[in-house]
Design an enzyme around this catalytic site. Structure first.
Site, PDB file in Angstrom:
ATOM      1  N   ILE A 162       0.839  -1.201   0.000  1.00 49.99           N
ATOM      2  CA  ILE A 162       0.000   0.000   0.000  1.00 49.99           C
ATOM      3  C   ILE A 162       0.874   1.251   0.000  1.00 49.99           C
ATOM      4  CG2 ILE A 162      -1.744   1.294   1.274  1.00 49.99           C
ATOM      5  CD1 ILE A 162      -2.727  -1.432   2.372  1.00 49.99           C
ATOM      6  N   THR A 240      -4.768   5.670   7.065  1.00 52.50           N
ATOM      7  CA  THR A 240      -5.705   4.703   6.487  1.00 52.50           C
ATOM      8  C   THR A 240      -5.286   3.279   6.870  1.00 52.50           C
ATOM      9  OG1 THR A 240      -4.436   4.771   4.416  1.00 52.50           O
ATOM     10  CG2 THR A 240      -6.408   6.157   4.544  1.00 52.50           C
ATOM     11  N   SER A 241      -4.553   3.154   7.978  1.00 51.90           N
ATOM     12  CA  SER A 241      -4.017   1.852   8.385  1.00 51.90           C
ATOM     13  C   SER A 241      -4.748   1.302   9.603  1.00 51.90           C
ATOM     14  CB  SER A 241      -2.521   1.966   8.654  1.00 51.90           C
ATOM     15  OG  SER A 241      -1.820   2.260   7.458  1.00 51.90           O
ATOM     16  N   ARG A 242      -4.313   1.683  10.789  1.00 48.88           N
ATOM     17  CA  ARG A 242      -4.923   1.205  12.027  1.00 48.88           C
ATOM     18  C   ARG A 242      -5.044   2.364  13.002  1.00 48.88           C
ATOM     19  NH1 ARG A 242      -6.611  -2.227   9.468  1.00 48.88           N
ATOM     20  NH2 ARG A 242      -6.449  -4.500   9.675  1.00 48.88           N
ATOM     21  N   ASP A 266      -9.194   7.553   8.288  1.00 43.50           N
ATOM     22  CA  ASP A 266     -10.159   6.524   7.873  1.00 43.50           C
ATOM     23  C   ASP A 266     -10.291   5.452   8.942  1.00 43.50           C
ATOM     24  OD1 ASP A 266     -11.959   5.367   5.897  1.00 43.50           O
ATOM     25  OD2 ASP A 266     -10.428   3.811   5.633  1.00 43.50           O
ATOM     26  N   GLU A 271     -12.899   2.483  17.200  1.00 40.21           N
ATOM     27  CA  GLU A 271     -13.922   2.523  16.155  1.00 40.21           C
ATOM     28  C   GLU A 271     -14.954   1.401  16.241  1.00 40.21           C
ATOM     29  OE1 GLU A 271     -12.123   0.268  12.304  1.00 40.21           O
ATOM     30  OE2 GLU A 271     -11.036   2.069  12.882  1.00 40.21           O
ATOM     31  N   HIS A 303     -13.608   3.721   7.930  1.00 39.23           N
ATOM     32  CA  HIS A 303     -12.756   2.597   7.541  1.00 39.23           C
ATOM     33  C   HIS A 303     -13.171   2.049   6.172  1.00 39.23           C
ATOM     34  CE1 HIS A 303     -10.033  -0.618   9.590  1.00 39.23           C
ATOM     35  NE2 HIS A 303      -9.766  -0.535   8.301  1.00 39.23           N
ATOM     36  N   ALA A 305     -11.535   2.840   3.123  1.00 38.96           N
ATOM     37  CA  ALA A 305     -10.534   2.966   2.065  1.00 38.96           C
ATOM     38  C   ALA A 305     -10.464   1.721   1.181  1.00 38.96           C
ATOM     39  CB  ALA A 305      -9.159   3.248   2.677  1.00 38.96           C
ATOM     40  N   PHE A 306     -10.752   0.575   1.744  1.00 40.72           N
ATOM     41  CA  PHE A 306     -10.683  -0.685   0.985  1.00 40.72           C
ATOM     42  C   PHE A 306     -11.870  -0.885   0.061  1.00 40.72           C
ATOM     43  CE2 PHE A 306     -13.755  -1.791   4.138  1.00 40.72           C
ATOM     44  CZ  PHE A 306     -14.509  -2.817   3.600  1.00 40.72           C
TER      45      PHE A 306
END
Length: 364
Positions: A162, A240-242, A266, A271, A303, A305-306
């Site tokens: 990524i 946009t990871s964790r 994100d 969350e 969350h 982005a995927f």
């Protein structure tokens, strides 16, 4: 045993999960018996999987020692994660109980890299605010001033697939790229004009910092008061990871002092109770999340982005392939059928694949 005799229990299922998994299962002729539950896998919902041969879970399903012990007692040999991260599963406990855990190590690095750039451009040029303004006939430009990306320094923390995709996308913007990773990829560095530097230098010299690394015990809260203090004034932070890569309370203080000019998030460290759910009729009880959402220079998204068609197809394909490869009930005939199904999937073009016939409307 035929594949149709193998039941897989899915938890925390949304309509799009069902659509893509049903499409892959049907069109590839895997032929599993897929059972879907909207609830997350927990001590109460686990009773629903009686008769299942495997469970498929997502990022917010917490599989701790107690839950894994109950799965073992129910003779469930396989947990399939339909995501890349596995910090929500006690891997040591799973091994102790003889439970195999499989995951989707990648599904579409481009989806997440492209979304990261989208966050950056949206925040910098205030596109979200401009959209809302003009719908109320306000065409003023006050408060919408941004900056050129050209000539800026972007720091990328984590140069896996990524991070490298993000670096590749940035090639057209005329930026300098600094990178930090415990395991540098020198070939990629040369190709993508990335300069690997110590973390402290990246923090000090970057105008924009983007996180693209997994969460480990070593990097939890890597963005905190101490590291924020090493950054440029007015730095832009993207995650946009964790969520737990960032200490939210420290980020809020940095936003209040304007040390951080923009934050595109994100993910969020707490969350679980909010993301992927419709809470429009409820208040936000998490004070830090509520505070973040008051900043006009912060974008918080769920969350997502995927969330592309290509990624969802890849997730479904890889998950079912993982289950086929790891399922202990497979005999030789089943493995040959499985290989044929995988080959069919690999040969299927985007135009031939369709999840649409499996999508239910709200009325259905």
């Amino acid at each position: 045993m035929k594949t149709s005799d193998i039941q897989i229990a899915f938890f925390d299922t949304k309509s799009y999960d069902k659509a893509f998994f049903d499409a892959v299962n049907h069109q590839s002729q895997f032929g599993f018996d897929l059972v879907y539950y909207t609830s997350r896998l927990n001590e109460r919902s686990i009773r629903m999987i009686e008769g299942a041969h495997a469970v498929c879970v997502f990022v917010n399903d917490e599989l701790d020692t107690s839950l894994l012990a109950r799965l073992a007692k129910m003779q469930i040999p396989l947990v399939a994660l339909r995501c890349a991260g596995f910090n929500n599963v006690d891997i040591t406990a799973a091994a102790h109980h003889g439970i195999t855990v499989v995951r989707v190590p990648e599904y579409s690095p481009w989806a997440i890299a492209e979304y990261t750039l989208g966050l950056l451009l949206t925040m910098n040029r205030h596109i979200h605010r401009a959209f809302n303004r003009v719908r109320e006939n306000n065409f003023s430009l006050d408060g919408l001033l941004g900056f050129d990306l050209h000539g800026k320094t972007v720091g990328i923390i984590g140069t896996g697939k990524i991070g490298r995709c993000f670096a590749r996308i940035l090639q057209g913007f005329g930026v300098q790229i600094l990178a930090y990773d415990p395991f540098p990829n020198n070939t990629a560095a040369q190709e993508l004009k990335m300069n690997y530097v110590p973390l402290d230098r990246l923090l000090a010299e970057s105008d924009i910092i983007s996180l693209h690394c997994p969460l480990t015990p070593l990097n939890k809260y890597m963005i905190r008061a101490e590291t924020l203090g090493k950054m440029k004034d007015g730095v832009v932070i993207l995650n946009t990871s964790r969520g737990k890569l960032i200490d939210t309370e420290d980020l809020i203080e940095a936003l209040k002092s304007r040390k951080v000019s923009h934050a595109g998030l994100d993910v969020y460290e707490e969350e679980t109770d909010y993301f992927y759910e419709d809470r429009s009729n409820h208040g936000i009880e998490d004070d830090n999340l509520a505070r973040l959402m008051t900043f006009p220079n912060v974008i918080v998204s769920s969350h997502q982005a995927f969330f592309t068609r290509e990624a969802l197809r890849n997730i479904a394909e890889t998950t079912l392939e993982n289950i086929l490869a790891a399922m202990p009930y497979m005999d030789e005939d089943m493995r040959q059928l499985a290989a044929a199904a995988v080959n069919k999937l690999q040969a299927m073009t985007d135009s031939e694949f369709s999840e649409r016939e499996f999508i239910l409307t709200d009325e259905e």
